[in-house]
Design a protein around this motif. Sequence first.
Motif, PDB file in Angstrom:
ATOM      1  N   GLY A  83     -28.457  42.089  46.981  1.00 30.63           N
ATOM      2  CA  GLY A  83     -27.131  41.468  47.001  1.00 30.63           C
ATOM      3  C   GLY A  83     -26.016  42.451  47.284  1.00 30.63           C
ATOM      4  N   LEU A 121     -27.500  39.835  55.560  1.00 28.23           N
ATOM      5  CA  LEU A 121     -26.424  39.162  54.786  1.00 28.23           C
ATOM      6  C   LEU A 121     -25.059  39.274  55.465  1.00 28.23           C
ATOM      7  N   ILE A 178     -34.964  38.732  44.717  1.00 27.97           N
ATOM      8  CA  ILE A 178     -33.540  39.042  44.897  1.00 27.97           C
ATOM      9  C   ILE A 178     -33.118  40.030  43.817  1.00 27.97           C
ATOM     10  N   THR A 212     -29.586  41.921  42.625  1.00 27.20           N
ATOM     11  CA  THR A 212     -28.161  41.867  42.960  1.00 27.20           C
ATOM     12  C   THR A 212     -27.261  42.544  41.937  1.00 27.20           C
ATOM     13  N   LEU A 255     -23.966  37.276  49.140  1.00 22.73           N
ATOM     14  CA  LEU A 255     -25.248  36.689  48.722  1.00 22.73           C
ATOM     15  C   LEU A 255     -25.100  35.189  48.476  1.00 22.73           C
TER      16      LEU A 255
END
Length: 186
Positions: A13, A44, A80, A82, A93
């Motif tokens: 993220g 991203l 994921i 982050t 994200l």
Amino acid sequence: MDHKRLVVLAISGSLRKQSSNSRLLSVIEGMAPSHVEFRQYDGLANLPHFSPDLDGDESERNKAVEEWREQLRAADAVMICTPEYARGVPGSLKNALDWIVSSGEFMGMPTAAISASPHPDGGKEALASLMMTLKMMSADIPDEASLAVPFIGTKLGSDGSIKDGNIASMLLNLMQALLQAVREKK
Ligand code: FNR
């Protein structure tokens, strides 16, 4: 155990070059069994800001969005990791996740959710928010596959190791829970 090659799509993220979250993903990749291939999603920053107006006909859709969805469809599981920004999920994200609400690639997807922060609570508000979004999209997040990692600055060695035995064993459990969810799905 099924030793078919499994693909885990790893998503950080953080867009920062020296990101501790990206480094943590590399540490976890190093813990993975040899039949597990980690693929890093690094698109991203290329995704347009989500708008339903841009999510129409296939021919009009943005190439970066198509690639993001394609990489999810090609994965057996998602991990994921982050940071927390202002007590929430980083905008880039969240934007990427918003693109998946209509296309549904997270439905039933074995998913691990991790937050890492230098702060003592490990970014747990961002983690809770991320989990809420993923669950809304029907991702399959096993109980042991979510973790907030505090004091991340002191936990990562420059040699790519993790300097905290408890966190290392929780990350191993997380990996095992994720792979178990993949096996149960097949
Ligand atoms: C932060 N940071 C942060 N940390 C936290 O635990 N809770 C928070 O709400 C915030 N908010 C926040 C906002 C902004 C704009 C920045 C730049 C930073 C600190 C953050 O956890 C720290 O910078 C991490 O190192 C970021 O992760 P990466 O980039 O190292 O992966």
